[in-house]
Design a protein around this motif. Structure first.
Motif, PDB file in Angstrom:
ATOM      1  N   LEU A 199       0.829  -1.209   0.000  1.00  0.00           N
ATOM      2  CA  LEU A 199       0.000   0.000   0.000  1.00  0.00           C
ATOM      3  C   LEU A 199       0.862   1.258   0.000  1.00  0.00           C
ATOM      4  O   LEU A 199       0.553   2.238  -0.697  1.00  0.00           O
ATOM      5  CB  LEU A 199      -0.928  -0.005   1.215  1.00  0.00           C
ATOM      6  N   ASP A 200       1.961   1.230   0.756  1.00  0.00           N
ATOM      7  CA  ASP A 200       2.853   2.390   0.786  1.00  0.00           C
ATOM      8  C   ASP A 200       3.466   2.637  -0.593  1.00  0.00           C
ATOM      9  O   ASP A 200       3.608   3.794  -1.023  1.00  0.00           O
ATOM     10  CB  ASP A 200       3.964   2.173   1.813  1.00  0.00           C
ATOM     11  N   MET A 205       3.378   6.211  -5.633  1.00  0.00           N
ATOM     12  CA  MET A 205       3.230   6.419  -7.069  1.00  0.00           C
ATOM     13  C   MET A 205       2.374   7.650  -7.381  1.00  0.00           C
ATOM     14  O   MET A 205       2.369   8.146  -8.505  1.00  0.00           O
ATOM     15  CB  MET A 205       2.592   5.186  -7.722  1.00  0.00           C
ATOM     16  N   ASN A 206       1.633   8.115  -6.359  1.00  0.00           N
ATOM     17  CA  ASN A 206       0.696   9.211  -6.557  1.00  0.00           C
ATOM     18  C   ASN A 206       1.308  10.537  -6.112  1.00  0.00           C
ATOM     19  O   ASN A 206       1.847  10.623  -5.010  1.00  0.00           O
ATOM     20  CB  ASN A 206      -0.586   8.939  -5.755  1.00  0.00           C
ATOM     21  N   LEU A 208      -0.047  13.037  -4.928  1.00  0.00           N
ATOM     22  CA  LEU A 208      -0.677  13.509  -3.697  1.00  0.00           C
ATOM     23  C   LEU A 208      -0.383  12.611  -2.508  1.00  0.00           C
ATOM     24  O   LEU A 208      -0.799  12.897  -1.382  1.00  0.00           O
ATOM     25  CB  LEU A 208      -2.185  13.638  -3.900  1.00  0.00           C
ATOM     26  N   GLY A 209       0.321  11.507  -2.741  1.00  0.00           N
ATOM     27  CA  GLY A 209       0.816  10.679  -1.653  1.00  0.00           C
ATOM     28  C   GLY A 209      -0.230   9.886  -0.895  1.00  0.00           C
ATOM     29  O   GLY A 209      -0.024   9.540   0.275  1.00  0.00           O
ATOM     30  N   ARG A 210      -1.338   9.566  -1.543  1.00  0.00           N
ATOM     31  CA  ARG A 210      -2.370   8.797  -0.851  1.00  0.00           C
ATOM     32  C   ARG A 210      -3.195   8.000  -1.850  1.00  0.00           C
ATOM     33  O   ARG A 210      -3.108   8.222  -3.057  1.00  0.00           O
ATOM     34  CB  ARG A 210      -3.295   9.711  -0.050  1.00  0.00           C
ATOM     35  N   LEU A 211      -3.988   7.082  -1.319  1.00  0.00           N
ATOM     36  CA  LEU A 211      -4.988   6.401  -2.122  1.00  0.00           C
ATOM     37  C   LEU A 211      -6.222   7.286  -2.255  1.00  0.00           C
ATOM     38  O   LEU A 211      -6.463   8.169  -1.424  1.00  0.00           O
ATOM     39  CB  LEU A 211      -5.394   5.078  -1.466  1.00  0.00           C
ATOM     40  N   GLY A 212      -6.990   7.042  -3.283  1.00  0.00           N
ATOM     41  CA  GLY A 212      -8.269   7.703  -3.376  1.00  0.00           C
ATOM     42  C   GLY A 212      -9.221   7.169  -2.324  1.00  0.00           C
ATOM     43  O   GLY A 212      -9.068   6.055  -1.819  1.00  0.00           O
ATOM     44  N   GLU A 213     -10.214   7.984  -1.979  1.00  0.00           N
ATOM     45  CA  GLU A 213     -11.285   7.570  -1.079  1.00  0.00           C
ATOM     46  C   GLU A 213     -12.580   7.489  -1.880  1.00  0.00           C
ATOM     47  O   GLU A 213     -12.723   8.157  -2.910  1.00  0.00           O
ATOM     48  CB  GLU A 213     -11.439   8.562   0.081  1.00  0.00           C
ATOM     49  N   GLY A 242      -3.439  12.390 -10.132  1.00  0.00           N
ATOM     50  CA  GLY A 242      -2.296  12.785 -10.953  1.00  0.00           C
ATOM     51  C   GLY A 242      -1.436  11.640 -11.463  1.00  0.00           C
ATOM     52  O   GLY A 242      -0.392  11.878 -12.077  1.00  0.00           O
ATOM     53  N   VAL A 243      -1.846  10.394 -11.226  1.00  0.00           N
ATOM     54  CA  VAL A 243      -1.103   9.253 -11.774  1.00  0.00           C
ATOM     55  C   VAL A 243      -1.310   9.221 -13.279  1.00  0.00           C
ATOM     56  O   VAL A 243      -2.434   9.273 -13.763  1.00  0.00           O
ATOM     57  CB  VAL A 243      -1.586   7.939 -11.151  1.00  0.00           C
TER      58      VAL A 243
END
Length: 244
Positions: A199-200, A205-206, A208-213, A242-243
Motif C-alpha cells: 500500500l505504501d 506512485m501518486n 498527492l501521496g495517498r490512495l483515493g477515497e 495525478g497518476v
C-alpha cells in the motif's frame, strides 16, 4: 437537484457504488440501489439513506442479463415515475497474464464489465428522460498498460469508446454521457490481501501521496449527475490524483 430526479446506480450495495448512492440521495435524488447477490447489504444501504431523509429502493439485477436490466428500469419507473440518471458502476477486476488467462474468467469479465455496461446504456438510451445524465465507469489502468491488466483494461477501453459515441447519439435530447476513470481507491475489495508495504508503494506512485477515497469518486459523479454539468459531454475524467 430537484427531488423529482431519479438515479439508478449499478453495483451500489458496497464500495464506490454505495458512496455514490448515498451522495446522490443526499443531493436530493431518488436512488435505485442495484445489487446482484448482496441483498442484505443493499437493504442496509436503503435503510441508511431513508433514515438520513433520502429516498431509495433496492433493485436486484445481474447487469450481464439484458432482461434483468430491463426489469430494473421498469421497477424504477413503477416506483418513481421515470429515470433521469444512470451510473454504470458495476464491474469486476480479475487479473492474470494474457498467457494464463482462463476462458471462463475472460467471458465473465466481458459479460459484466462490457456487456453489463452496454445493457444499461441500451435501456437508458430509450428510457432516460430528456436532459438526463449517464455516467459510466472506466479505469485509469486503461492508459497505464500494466502487466496482468490486459483483459480488464480492454473492457474499460471499450466502455470509453461507447461513452464518446453515445454522447453524440443522445446529444439532441440534452442527455450527457461521460465516464469516470478512477485510480486506486481504498475500498475493502482493493485493500484485501495487500500488506502495508504494498500500500505504501502504491501511495508513493501518486503525486498527492495517498490512495483515493470513495467520497473522492462520489463527488465527481455528483457533479456529472447534477445541473451544473450540462456542458460536460463525451468526456473521460481520470480521477486518480495525478497518476499518468
Amino acid at each position: 437537484m430537484s427531488s423529482s430526479k431519479v438515479a439508478i446506480v449499478t453495483g451500489s450495495s458496497r464500495g464506490i457504488g454505495a458512496a455514490i448512492a448515498k451522495r446522490l440521495a443526499g443531493d436530493g435524488l431518488k436512488v435505485v440501489v442495484n445489487y446482484s447477490g448482496s441483498a442484505s447489504a443493499a437493504a442496509k444501504l436503503v435503510d441508511e439513506i431513508e433514515k438520513a431523509g433520502g429516498h431509495a429502493i433496492s433493485g436486484q439485477a445481474d447487469v450481464s442479463d439484458p432482461n434483468a436490466v430491463r426489469r430494473m428500469f421498469e421497477s424504477a419507473e413503477a416506483a418513481y415515475g421515470g429515470v433521469d440518471v444512470l451510473v454504470n458502476n458495476a464491474g469486476i477486476m480479475k487479473l492474470a497474464p494474457v498467457a494464463q488467462f482462463e476462458d471462463a474468467v475472460f467471458d465473465q469479465t466481458i459479460a459484466i464489465n462490457l456487456k453489463g455496461t452496454f445493457n444499461g446504456l441500451r435501456e437508458a438510451a430509450t428510457r432516460l428522460r430528456n436532459r438526463g445524465r449517464i455516467i459510466n465507469f472506466s479505469s485509469s489502468v486503461v492508459g497505464l498498460y500494466q502487466p496482468t491488466y490486459a483483459v480488464y483494461a480492454a473492457t474499460k477501453a471499450a466502455v470509453e469508446a461507447m461513452t464518446h459515441i453515445l454522447a453524440k447519439e443522445l446529444g439532441s435530447r440534452g442527455i450527457t454521457v461521460n465516464a469516470v476513470a478512477p485510480g486506486p481507491v481504498a475500498t475493502e475489495l482493493f485493500l484485501d490481501g495487500k500488506d502495508q508495504s504494498t500500500l505504501d508503494r502504491i501511495k508513493q506512485m501518486n503525486p498527492l501521496g495517498r490512495l483515493g477515497e470513495v467520497d473522492d469518486i462520489a463527488q465527481i459523479v455528483s457533479l456529472l449527475a447534477g445541473p451544473d454539468s450540462g456542458w460536460i459531454n463525451g468526456q473521460v475524467i481520470r480521477a486518480n490524483g495525478g497518476v499518468v
